[in-house]
Motif scaffolding. Structure first.
Motif, mmCIF file in Angstrom:
data_model
loop_
_atom_site.group_PDB
_atom_site.id
_atom_site.type_symbol
_atom_site.label_atom_id
_atom_site.label_comp_id
_atom_site.label_asym_id
_atom_site.label_seq_id
_atom_site.Cartn_x
_atom_site.Cartn_y
_atom_site.Cartn_z
ATOM 1 N N VAL A 48 0.830 -1.206 0.000
ATOM 2 C CA VAL A 48 0.000 0.000 0.000
ATOM 3 C C VAL A 48 0.865 1.257 0.000
ATOM 4 C CG1 VAL A 48 -1.653 1.335 1.367
ATOM 5 C CG2 VAL A 48 -2.002 -1.108 1.032
ATOM 6 N N VAL A 49 1.911 1.292 0.808
ATOM 7 C CA VAL A 49 2.803 2.451 0.850
ATOM 8 C C VAL A 49 3.505 2.613 -0.495
ATOM 9 C CG1 VAL A 49 4.929 3.327 1.879
ATOM 10 C CG2 VAL A 49 3.110 2.476 3.326
ATOM 11 N N GLY A 50 3.865 1.503 -1.116
ATOM 12 C CA GLY A 50 4.510 1.563 -2.422
ATOM 13 C C GLY A 50 3.601 2.181 -3.472
ATOM 14 N N TRP A 51 2.302 1.912 -3.396
ATOM 15 C CA TRP A 51 1.368 2.492 -4.358
ATOM 16 C C TRP A 51 1.220 3.987 -4.159
ATOM 17 C CZ3 TRP A 51 -2.755 -1.785 -3.532
ATOM 18 C CH2 TRP A 51 -2.440 -2.885 -4.331
ATOM 19 N N LYS A 52 1.305 4.430 -2.909
ATOM 20 C CA LYS A 52 1.112 5.845 -2.629
ATOM 21 C C LYS A 52 2.332 6.687 -2.973
ATOM 22 C CE LYS A 52 -2.266 5.307 1.046
ATOM 23 N NZ LYS A 52 -2.540 5.526 2.461
ATOM 24 N N SER A 53 3.517 6.082 -2.915
ATOM 25 C CA SER A 53 4.720 6.875 -3.171
ATOM 26 C C SER A 53 4.863 7.120 -4.670
ATOM 27 C CB SER A 53 5.954 6.170 -2.634
ATOM 28 O OG SER A 53 6.189 4.985 -3.346
ATOM 29 N N LYS A 54 5.389 8.286 -5.000
ATOM 30 C CA LYS A 54 5.619 8.608 -6.405
ATOM 31 C C LYS A 54 7.066 9.058 -6.549
ATOM 32 C CE LYS A 54 4.133 13.373 -5.991
ATOM 33 N NZ LYS A 54 3.416 14.450 -6.572
ATOM 34 N N PRO A 55 7.643 8.847 -7.709
ATOM 35 C CA PRO A 55 9.027 9.263 -7.894
ATOM 36 C C PRO A 55 9.149 10.785 -7.823
ATOM 37 C CG PRO A 55 8.121 8.382 -9.940
ATOM 38 C CD PRO A 55 7.078 8.207 -8.867
ATOM 39 N N ALA A 56 10.241 11.222 -7.245
ATOM 40 C CA ALA A 56 10.476 12.661 -7.122
ATOM 41 C C ALA A 56 10.820 13.246 -8.485
ATOM 42 C CB ALA A 56 11.609 12.921 -6.144
ATOM 43 N N GLU A 57 10.282 14.411 -8.740
ATOM 44 C CA GLU A 57 10.621 15.104 -9.982
ATOM 45 C C GLU A 57 11.855 15.945 -9.730
ATOM 46 O OE1 GLU A 57 7.499 17.196 -11.952
ATOM 47 O OE2 GLU A 57 6.027 15.685 -11.386
ATOM 48 N N ILE A 58 12.876 15.720 -10.523
ATOM 49 C CA ILE A 58 14.123 16.458 -10.369
ATOM 50 C C ILE A 58 14.316 17.292 -11.628
ATOM 51 C CG2 ILE A 58 16.608 16.278 -10.075
ATOM 52 C CD1 ILE A 58 16.117 13.630 -8.660
ATOM 53 N N THR A 59 14.314 18.589 -11.448
ATOM 54 C CA THR A 59 14.541 19.498 -12.564
ATOM 55 C C THR A 59 15.558 20.544 -12.129
ATOM 56 O OG1 THR A 59 12.722 20.922 -11.869
ATOM 57 C CG2 THR A 59 12.211 19.229 -13.481
ATOM 58 N N GLY A 60 16.239 21.117 -13.072
ATOM 59 C CA GLY A 60 17.212 22.153 -12.759
ATOM 60 C C GLY A 60 18.485 21.944 -13.551
ATOM 61 N N THR A 61 19.446 22.777 -13.270
ATOM 62 C CA THR A 61 20.722 22.733 -13.978
ATOM 63 C C THR A 61 21.849 22.560 -12.965
ATOM 64 O OG1 THR A 61 19.864 24.198 -15.668
ATOM 65 C CG2 THR A 61 22.253 24.001 -15.525
ATOM 66 N N ILE A 62 22.772 21.692 -13.293
ATOM 67 C CA ILE A 62 23.966 21.505 -12.477
ATOM 68 C C ILE A 62 25.148 21.980 -13.311
ATOM 69 C CG2 ILE A 62 25.505 19.801 -11.461
ATOM 70 C CD1 ILE A 62 23.071 18.162 -10.735
ATOM 71 N N ARG A 63 25.940 22.845 -12.741
ATOM 72 C CA ARG A 63 27.110 23.375 -13.442
ATOM 73 C C ARG A 63 28.301 22.452 -13.195
ATOM 74 N NH1 ARG A 63 25.624 27.736 -15.919
ATOM 75 N NH2 ARG A 63 24.152 29.156 -14.969
ATOM 76 N N LEU A 64 28.905 22.021 -14.299
ATOM 77 C CA LEU A 64 30.080 21.157 -14.246
ATOM 78 C C LEU A 64 31.294 21.937 -14.739
ATOM 79 C CD1 LEU A 64 28.500 17.909 -15.719
ATOM 80 C CD2 LEU A 64 29.066 18.343 -13.337
ATOM 81 N N PRO A 65 32.503 21.466 -14.433
ATOM 82 C CA PRO A 65 33.706 22.143 -14.913
ATOM 83 C C PRO A 65 33.741 22.192 -16.445
ATOM 84 C CG PRO A 65 34.266 20.467 -13.287
ATOM 85 C CD PRO A 65 32.823 20.316 -13.591
ATOM 86 N N GLU A 66 34.371 23.216 -16.984
ATOM 87 C CA GLU A 66 34.452 23.379 -18.432
ATOM 88 C C GLU A 66 35.240 22.228 -19.046
ATOM 89 O OE1 GLU A 66 36.107 26.643 -21.602
ATOM 90 O OE2 GLU A 66 35.419 27.318 -19.643
ATOM 91 N N GLY A 67 34.733 21.704 -20.142
ATOM 92 C CA GLY A 67 35.385 20.601 -20.851
ATOM 93 C C GLY A 67 35.040 19.224 -20.295
ATOM 94 N N ALA A 68 34.196 19.155 -19.296
ATOM 95 C CA ALA A 68 33.836 17.865 -18.698
ATOM 96 C C ALA A 68 32.790 17.170 -19.554
ATOM 97 C CB ALA A 68 33.295 18.072 -17.288
ATOM 98 N N GLN A 69 33.024 15.888 -19.805
ATOM 99 C CA GLN A 69 32.062 15.075 -20.548
ATOM 100 C C GLN A 69 31.400 14.114 -19.561
ATOM 101 O OE1 GLN A 69 34.479 13.270 -23.582
ATOM 102 N NE2 GLN A 69 33.920 14.856 -25.059
ATOM 103 N N VAL A 70 30.088 14.142 -19.516
ATOM 104 C CA VAL A 70 29.340 13.307 -18.568
ATOM 105 C C VAL A 70 29.390 11.855 -19.026
ATOM 106 C CG1 VAL A 70 27.093 12.859 -17.522
ATOM 107 C CG2 VAL A 70 27.827 15.214 -17.938
ATOM 108 N N ARG A 71 29.823 10.981 -18.126
ATOM 109 C CA ARG A 71 29.843 9.544 -18.403
ATOM 110 C C ARG A 71 28.599 8.877 -17.836
ATOM 111 N NH1 ARG A 71 35.432 6.817 -17.169
ATOM 112 N NH2 ARG A 71 35.607 6.151 -19.333
ATOM 113 N N SER A 72 28.162 9.328 -16.650
ATOM 114 C CA SER A 72 26.946 8.772 -16.053
ATOM 115 C C SER A 72 26.443 9.722 -14.975
ATOM 116 C CB SER A 72 27.198 7.386 -15.445
ATOM 117 O OG SER A 72 28.009 7.499 -14.296
ATOM 118 N N ALA A 73 25.166 9.553 -14.624
ATOM 119 C CA ALA A 73 24.555 10.328 -13.543
ATOM 120 C C ALA A 73 23.568 9.419 -12.832
ATOM 121 C CB ALA A 73 23.848 11.561 -14.096
ATOM 122 N N MET A 74 23.498 9.598 -11.502
ATOM 123 C CA MET A 74 22.626 8.736 -10.718
ATOM 124 C C MET A 74 22.118 9.501 -9.497
ATOM 125 S SD MET A 74 23.502 5.068 -8.967
ATOM 126 C CE MET A 74 24.600 5.732 -7.756
#
Length: 112
Positions: A48-74
């Motif tokens: 029942v608790v599993g049915w009520k929970s919903k995934p969090a919405e994550i929006t926004g911008t994260i600033r990374l160092p210049e020249g960085a190539q993203v390999r993965s995000a979690m």
């Protein structure tokens, strides 16, 4: 000759043992029933608790160092882990989920 009723009678010691065994069996069955109720109650609660929970919405911008190539995000708990490669060096940057504020950097280097 003895009557059939007298053969079915137990002596008093055996009768006490039999009553105790019946009591133990009833107690054991009652305890097992409560155990099943607890297990199935916990499973039902989680479903029942599993049915009520919903995934969090994550929006926004994260600033990374210049020249960085993203390999993965979690996302895990209250952290966002972004693994990047920059100038041949692999780093994992950690950010707060709510504020996107940097929480730390882990750099990977090979042994020589």
């Amino acid at each position: 000759m003895t009557s059939p009723d007298s053969e079915d009678q137990l002596d008093p010691a055996a009768e006490r043992v039999l009553r105790k065994m019946r009591g133990f069996a009833a107690f054991s069955g009652l305890l097992m029933g409560f155990g099943f109720l607890a297990v199935f109650g916990a499973i039902g609660y989680r479903v029942v608790v599993g049915w009520k929970s919903k995934p969090a919405e994550i929006t926004g911008t994260i600033r990374l160092p210049e020249g960085a190539q993203v390999r993965s995000a979690m996302v895990s708990g209250d952290l966002i882990a972004v693994t990047v490669e920059r100038a041949g060096v692999v780093e994992t940057h950690f950010f707060d989920v709510a504020t996107r504020a940097p929480r730390g950097v882990l750099t990977f280097a090979s042994e020589h």
